[in-house]
Design an enzyme around this catalytic site. Structure first.
Site, mmCIF file in Angstrom:
data_model
loop_
_atom_site.group_PDB
_atom_site.id
_atom_site.type_symbol
_atom_site.label_atom_id
_atom_site.label_comp_id
_atom_site.label_asym_id
_atom_site.label_seq_id
_atom_site.Cartn_x
_atom_site.Cartn_y
_atom_site.Cartn_z
ATOM 1 N N ASP A 64 0.815 -1.209 0.000
ATOM 2 C CA ASP A 64 0.000 0.000 0.000
ATOM 3 C C ASP A 64 0.851 1.264 0.000
ATOM 4 O O ASP A 64 2.072 1.224 0.174
ATOM 5 C CB ASP A 64 -0.908 0.017 1.238
ATOM 6 C CG ASP A 64 -2.080 -0.939 1.098
ATOM 7 O OD1 ASP A 64 -2.426 -1.306 -0.030
ATOM 8 O OD2 ASP A 64 -2.653 -1.310 2.146
ATOM 9 N N TYR A 128 7.156 -10.088 6.242
ATOM 10 C CA TYR A 128 7.010 -8.660 6.487
ATOM 11 C C TYR A 128 7.655 -8.299 7.821
ATOM 12 O O TYR A 128 7.563 -9.056 8.800
ATOM 13 C CB TYR A 128 5.535 -8.250 6.521
ATOM 14 C CG TYR A 128 4.912 -8.111 5.155
ATOM 15 C CD1 TYR A 128 4.932 -6.881 4.486
ATOM 16 C CD2 TYR A 128 4.313 -9.193 4.526
ATOM 17 C CE1 TYR A 128 4.349 -6.751 3.228
ATOM 18 C CE2 TYR A 128 3.743 -9.062 3.261
ATOM 19 C CZ TYR A 128 3.768 -7.839 2.626
ATOM 20 O OH TYR A 128 3.213 -7.715 1.387
#
Length: 319
Positions: A64, A128
């Site tokens: 994002d 992540y």
């Protein structure tokens, strides 16, 4: 499927990194909008390769706006004119870097892959990293070099033991619907979380000795794939545990509720603390592309001879 054999088209796996602060995410933004994605710059640079067919990047992992990547991946096809040999992976990577028009993007390395390789579908693991810092009572307490690269918390400490206990409830195969944001294209919210860790960071190189009140923390999550904003929602819940707002056992209750609209699980950690750390392809390396190794022949969905060409055997990671 890729182009037919003999078409003169070569497919490459490209690893790249970026600071996401100035981008509307990694995906290209099409049309006349002022927003721009990392992919826009990559494809603009690829125009200088003079491919017969325009080069499109198929991104492994979408991130994002504001999210960073230490290492993302994509595949692309380059069709050179008749009689011209395919670019070597080294030349391809150098050319892309030479023509990239944004300093916050860098191509790390490229490899030749079979024509049916798919950067998104073939990925077997994604990791992540989320960076936290405690003791940040005001925004100006954080080094200018760390702003937009971590989530600054006003609290002086976190109950890391409680966070680690809570993280254990997330491990394994579950329906993670409670941690899924609206807009996810996923047809199923079942995922397998292989790793969820909370650990102190040795410290930022950009923090001065007199700023020792600041303590950095790393949260890492590994899965084959994640739901939309799943990592940021899990991070927000674990931080709530660390601050004493939630008990570790409540994380299990939230998970089992499958309700994304609950008071605690609806919170989303800021995008700027999140980094895509690595993308793996079976036994291939992820965060360190230079150490790519040959894929095991037993791995489903991967060709038995991936032909990862990078020059010397050492560069291919075959030694």
């Amino acid at each position: 499927m890729g182009p037919a054999a003999g078409s003169g088209t070569a497919r490459y796996l490209v690893y790249f990194q970026y600071l996401g602060t100035e981008f509307n995410g990694v995906a290209a933004v099409r049309g006349s909008q002022r927003a721009v994605g990392v992919q826009n710059y990559l494809e603009e640079a690829a125009k200088r390769l003079n491919s017969v067919v325009p080069v499109k990047f198929t991104i492994s992992s979408r991130t994002d706006a504001g999210v960073h990547a230490l290492c993302n991946a994509a595949h692309l096809d380059v069709q050179r004119r008749s009689g011209q040999p395919p670019f070597s992976p080294e030349v391809l990577a150098e050319a892309l870097n030479a023509h990239l028009r944004h300093p916050a993007i860098r191509v790390l390395q490229a490899f030749r892959v079979p024509s049916d390789f798919h950067a998104r579908h073939a990925a077997t693991s994604r990791t992540y990293l989320y960076r936290l810092v405690t003791g940040c009572h005001r925004p100006d307490h954080l080094s200018v070099f760390e702003r937009n690269r971590c989530w600054g918390l006003q609290a002086d400490c976190l109950d890391v033991v409680a966070m680690q206990e809570a993280a254990q409830h997330l491990l394994g195969t579950h329906d993670f619907g409670a941690f899924q944001s609206a807009g996810s294209p996923a047809t199923s919210s079942v995922r397998t979380l292989r790793r969820a860790s909370v650990a102190p960071d040795p410290g930022s190189l950009f923090i001065l000795p007199q700023e020792n009140r600041l303590q950095f923390w790393n949260l890492e999550f590994e899965s084959q794939s994640f739901l939309y904003k799943q990592v940021r929602r899990m991070t927000a819940v674990l931080v709530a545990v660390g601050l004493g707002t939630l008990m570790p056992a409540q994380v299990k209750v939230i998970l089992e509720s499958r309700d994304p609209l609950g008071r605690h699980q609806a919170r989303v950690a800021p995008a700027h603390g999140l980094f895509l750390k690595s993308v793996l392809y079976g036994s291939l390396a992820g965060e360190n592309p230079a150490s790519v190794q040959r894929e095991s022949e037993e791995t489903p969905g991967w060709p038995k001879n991936p032909h990862l060409e990078t020059g010397s055997p050492k560069a291919r990671g075959l030694e």
